[in-house]
Design a protein around this motif. Structure first.
Motif, PDB file in Angstrom:
ATOM      1  N   SER A 146      -9.988  16.462 -49.245  1.00 34.55           N
ATOM      2  CA  SER A 146      -8.837  15.884 -48.537  1.00 34.55           C
ATOM      3  C   SER A 146      -7.524  16.386 -49.125  1.00 34.55           C
ATOM      4  O   SER A 146      -6.632  16.834 -48.406  1.00 34.55           O
ATOM      5  CB  SER A 146      -8.862  14.359 -48.623  1.00 34.55           C
ATOM      6  N   ASN A 147      -7.394  16.292 -50.449  1.00 28.45           N
ATOM      7  CA  ASN A 147      -6.160  16.742 -51.102  1.00 28.45           C
ATOM      8  C   ASN A 147      -5.949  18.236 -50.922  1.00 28.45           C
ATOM      9  O   ASN A 147      -4.829  18.687 -50.715  1.00 28.45           O
ATOM     10  CB  ASN A 147      -6.194  16.409 -52.592  1.00 28.45           C
ATOM     11  N   ARG A 148      -7.029  18.998 -51.030  1.00 30.65           N
ATOM     12  CA  ARG A 148      -6.919  20.443 -50.890  1.00 30.65           C
ATOM     13  C   ARG A 148      -6.439  20.832 -49.488  1.00 30.65           C
ATOM     14  O   ARG A 148      -5.578  21.684 -49.325  1.00 30.65           O
ATOM     15  CB  ARG A 148      -8.261  21.112 -51.220  1.00 30.65           C
ATOM     16  N   ALA A 149      -6.992  20.174 -48.450  1.00 30.28           N
ATOM     17  CA  ALA A 149      -6.586  20.471 -47.074  1.00 30.28           C
ATOM     18  C   ALA A 149      -5.114  20.141 -46.856  1.00 30.28           C
ATOM     19  O   ALA A 149      -4.386  20.913 -46.229  1.00 30.28           O
ATOM     20  CB  ALA A 149      -7.454  19.698 -46.083  1.00 30.28           C
ATOM     21  N   CYS A 150      -4.668  19.029 -47.398  1.00 36.23           N
ATOM     22  CA  CYS A 150      -3.264  18.645 -47.238  1.00 36.23           C
ATOM     23  C   CYS A 150      -2.348  19.580 -48.021  1.00 36.23           C
ATOM     24  O   CYS A 150      -1.270  19.930 -47.545  1.00 36.23           O
ATOM     25  CB  CYS A 150      -3.062  17.206 -47.677  1.00 36.23           C
ATOM     26  N   SER A 151      -2.752  19.988 -49.212  1.00 38.74           N
ATOM     27  CA  SER A 151      -1.939  20.907 -50.002  1.00 38.74           C
ATOM     28  C   SER A 151      -1.843  22.270 -49.329  1.00 38.74           C
ATOM     29  O   SER A 151      -0.786  22.892 -49.319  1.00 38.74           O
ATOM     30  CB  SER A 151      -2.527  21.085 -51.401  1.00 38.74           C
ATOM     31  N   GLU A 152      -2.942  22.735 -48.776  1.00 40.43           N
ATOM     32  CA  GLU A 152      -2.956  24.046 -48.138  1.00 40.43           C
ATOM     33  C   GLU A 152      -2.142  24.072 -46.848  1.00 40.43           C
ATOM     34  O   GLU A 152      -1.675  25.120 -46.434  1.00 40.43           O
ATOM     35  CB  GLU A 152      -4.388  24.501 -47.873  1.00 40.43           C
ATOM     36  N   SER A 153      -1.959  22.907 -46.227  1.00 38.10           N
ATOM     37  CA  SER A 153      -1.170  22.865 -44.994  1.00 38.10           C
ATOM     38  C   SER A 153       0.318  23.051 -45.265  1.00 38.10           C
ATOM     39  O   SER A 153       1.085  23.348 -44.358  1.00 38.10           O
ATOM     40  CB  SER A 153      -1.396  21.550 -44.255  1.00 38.10           C
TER      41      SER A 153
END
Length: 102
Positions: free
Chosen positions: A61-68
């Protein structure tokens, strides 16, 4: 302006542009800056009390939000992240959500 002065200005401008372009071409990529940031965090963060080093590892979840990078996630991904995280919510066993407000 003399012919020599114009040549000098043209030469200096050309050298400055070459240096600028070379600097841009050698700039680190996103992967390199992310890796450097992770290394800095790992070396500066210390394991103390309830704050362990495991906090530095991002979940999906955190990775997807950071990558966005602040852009909105597509609806399907956002709903799957929301559903996965709602499953981890633990409600109070006694059913009281707010406690004694008096």
């Amino acid at each position: 302006m003399k012919k020599t002065g114009k040549k000098l200005i043209t030469y200096v401008t050309g050298v400055a542009m070459s240096v600028l372009l070379a600097g841009c071409a050698m700039a680190p990529g996103n992967d390199q800056t992310d890796l450097a940031a992770q290394q800095i965090l790992k070396t500066s963060f210390r394991d103390e009390g309830s704050a362990g080093l495991d906090r530095l590892v991002q979940d999906a979840s955190n990775r997807a939000c950071s990558e966005s990078q602040g852009a909105a996630l597509d609806d399907k991904l956002a709903k799957s992240i929301e559903a996965a995280n709602l499953q981890t919510v633990q409600f109070p066993a006694d059913g009281k959500l707010l406690g004694n407000w008096r």
